[in-house]
Design a protein around this motif. Structure first.
Motif, PDB file in Angstrom:
ATOM      1  N   THR A   1     -11.976  -8.588  -0.052  1.00  0.00           N
ATOM      2  CA  THR A   1     -10.984  -7.562   0.297  1.00  0.00           C
ATOM      3  C   THR A   1      -9.569  -8.126   0.327  1.00  0.00           C
ATOM      4  OG1 THR A   1     -11.340  -7.995   2.654  1.00  0.00           O
ATOM      5  CG2 THR A   1     -12.660  -6.242   1.641  1.00  0.00           C
TER       6      THR A   1
ATOM      7  N   ASP B   1       2.045  -0.912  -7.836  1.00  0.00           N
ATOM      8  CA  ASP B   1       1.663  -0.091  -8.987  1.00  0.00           C
ATOM      9  C   ASP B   1       2.866   0.152  -9.896  1.00  0.00           C
ATOM     10  OD1 ASP B   1      -0.852   0.064  -7.878  1.00  0.00           O
ATOM     11  OD2 ASP B   1      -0.562   2.069  -7.047  1.00  0.00           O
TER      12      ASP B   1
ATOM     13  N   ALA C   1      -8.258  -7.059  -4.480  1.00  0.00           N
ATOM     14  CA  ALA C   1      -8.451  -5.609  -4.513  1.00  0.00           C
ATOM     15  C   ALA C   1      -7.500  -4.949  -5.513  1.00  0.00           C
ATOM     16  CB  ALA C   1      -8.239  -5.022  -3.112  1.00  0.00           C
ATOM     17  N   PHE C   2      -6.263  -5.430  -5.575  1.00  0.00           N
ATOM     18  CA  PHE C   2      -5.275  -4.870  -6.498  1.00  0.00           C
ATOM     19  C   PHE C   2      -5.703  -5.119  -7.949  1.00  0.00           C
ATOM     20  CE2 PHE C   2      -1.334  -5.042  -8.968  1.00  0.00           C
ATOM     21  CZ  PHE C   2      -0.675  -3.895  -8.554  1.00  0.00           C
TER      22      PHE C   2
ATOM     23  N   ARG D   1       0.823  -1.218   0.000  1.00  0.00           N
ATOM     24  CA  ARG D   1       0.000   0.000   0.000  1.00  0.00           C
ATOM     25  C   ARG D   1       0.862   1.276   0.000  1.00  0.00           C
ATOM     26  NH1 ARG D   1      -5.210  -1.473   0.557  1.00  0.00           N
ATOM     27  NH2 ARG D   1      -5.661  -3.494   1.528  1.00  0.00           N
TER      28      ARG D   1
ATOM     29  N   GLU E   1      -8.730  -5.726  -9.156  1.00  0.00           N
ATOM     30  CA  GLU E   1      -9.919  -4.932  -9.499  1.00  0.00           C
ATOM     31  C   GLU E   1      -9.560  -3.461  -9.692  1.00  0.00           C
ATOM     32  OE1 GLU E   1     -12.511  -5.933  -6.225  1.00  0.00           O
ATOM     33  OE2 GLU E   1     -13.680  -7.277  -7.519  1.00  0.00           O
ATOM     34  N   HIS E   2      -8.674  -2.940  -8.852  1.00  0.00           N
ATOM     35  CA  HIS E   2      -8.268  -1.538  -8.949  1.00  0.00           C
ATOM     36  C   HIS E   2      -7.633  -1.235 -10.300  1.00  0.00           C
ATOM     37  CE1 HIS E   2      -6.692   2.373  -7.784  1.00  0.00           C
ATOM     38  NE2 HIS E   2      -5.475   1.981  -8.139  1.00  0.00           N
ATOM     39  N   HIS E   3      -6.943  -2.205 -10.862  1.00  0.00           N
ATOM     40  CA  HIS E   3      -6.240  -1.992 -12.131  1.00  0.00           C
ATOM     41  C   HIS E   3      -7.049  -2.483 -13.336  1.00  0.00           C
ATOM     42  CE1 HIS E   3      -2.434  -0.370 -10.670  1.00  0.00           C
ATOM     43  NE2 HIS E   3      -2.587  -1.154  -9.619  1.00  0.00           N
TER      44      HIS E   3
END
Length: 330
Positions: A130, A100, A135-136, A95, A138-140
């Motif tokens: 979660t 990223d 989560a990573f 985090r 889905e975020h990308h």
């Protein structure tokens, strides 16, 4: 806060060992049944060219401290749009943008290699949307394309579970590491048919092209990586090869991996699936008695294979999701 990413140097022993340690720590964090490659197979895949698969690695530093690593592999014979990334960030340093940055570097390289479909695996205990990897993804912008159940078999297996033989004049042939010349053509045919028979969800997967050259290249690559493979095929009364199953293990590992298993539709119902897997497990344990577990991944929709695994004693331990991203032209 400063993040620096550059290609991983597999010849730098200290850097490479650090990258593998980060991978192992990330994969085993809160996952007691994680399967992590040994360092030498990873190094061999990076430094020894293959006629079937290309691979590249990256390392990330956070404020000068090693924080993450990534690998990307892509086939070079078929499925030329596809790439399979692996990203790992030290749990204590998550985090903070390291993942990223690694993904950005990896994606740039993938684009340069002409790849447009990324398929990344996320293992998790289930029921936790979660979970960091989910989560990573889905975020990308990745979408869930396939879910499989990860199951584990303790070794040795009680003898009575492995007492299985094919019915109706079907027979078995087995080998370790080197496919007999007379079986190569039949084995290649089954490998080409596998993706069309196994549940693949929404994964974008094209036909695979298998030849004697590709089989020998795979065998050579495994030897370089310090791996062995045990294969058993089912043979019909007319001598046609109609099924196969395969186990692999690093020669220094405590675990083995159950890879593909297939019986052609017209030849099902003769106990071939169970018989092939039982015979292969017997050979595995005889050859490498130090092994403690066998891991396998099967779609919950593959009822027949899950039934066979249950008879052998496999027990579910977690889920594996494959998340997919189609890159835009921009």
């Amino acid at each position: 806060m400063s993040i620096y990413v550059r290609p991983l140097d597999p010849w730098n022993d200290e850097e490479f060992a650090t990258a593998c340690a980060i991978l192992a720590e990330a994969e085993t964090h809160q996952r007691p049944y994680a399967v992590v490659d040994e360092p030498e197979p990873i190094r061999a895949a990076l430094v020894r060219p293959s006629a079937s698969l290309a691979q590249q690695g990256w390392m990330a530093w956070l404020d000068g401290r090693p924080a993450g690593m990534a690998l990307a592999a892509w086939p070079v014979r078929d499925n030329l749009q596809t790439c399979w990334p692996v990203l790992a960030v030290a749990p204590a340093l998550r985090r903070r943008g390291v993942g990223d940055a690694l993904l950005a570097a990896l994606t740039r390289a993938v684009r340069m290699a002409g790849r447009s479909v990324l398929q990344v695996e996320v293992s998790h205990p289930g029921g936790e949307d979660t979970w960091p990897g989910i989560a990573f993804a889905e975020h990308h912008g990745y979408r869930l394309a396939l879910r499989e159940r990860h199951s584990v078999l303790g070794l040795p297996v009680p003898v009575e579970r492995l007492d299985a033989a094919p019915a109706d004049d079907y027979s078995l042939r087995s080998w370790r590491d080197h496919c007999p010349d007379e079986l190569v053509a039949g084995y290649c045919r089954l490998r080409e048919l596998f993706e069309g028979e196994a549940p693949t969800g929404d994964l974008l997967i094209g036909e695979q092209q298998w030849s004697a050259e590709r089989v020998r290249d795979l065998e050579s690559r495994r030897k370089d990586q310090g791996r062995s493979a045990w294969t058993t095929v089912g043979v019909a009364p007319d001598d046609m090869v109609v099924g196969f199953t395969e186990l692999t293990a690093a020669r220094t590992a405590r675990l083995a991996v159950q890879n593909q298993t297939l019986v052609l539709p017209d030849h099902r119902g003769h106990r071939l699936g169970l018989a092939m897997k039982a015979a292969n497990l017997r050979r595995l344990v005889d050859d490498q008695p130090s092994l403690e577990h066998v891991h396998t991944w099967v779609s919950p929709d593959n009822t027949a294979m899950n039934d066979v695994n249950a008879l052998l004693g496999f027990e579910p331990v977690e889920l594996l999701d494959v998340w997919q991203l189609e890159l835009s032209d921009s």
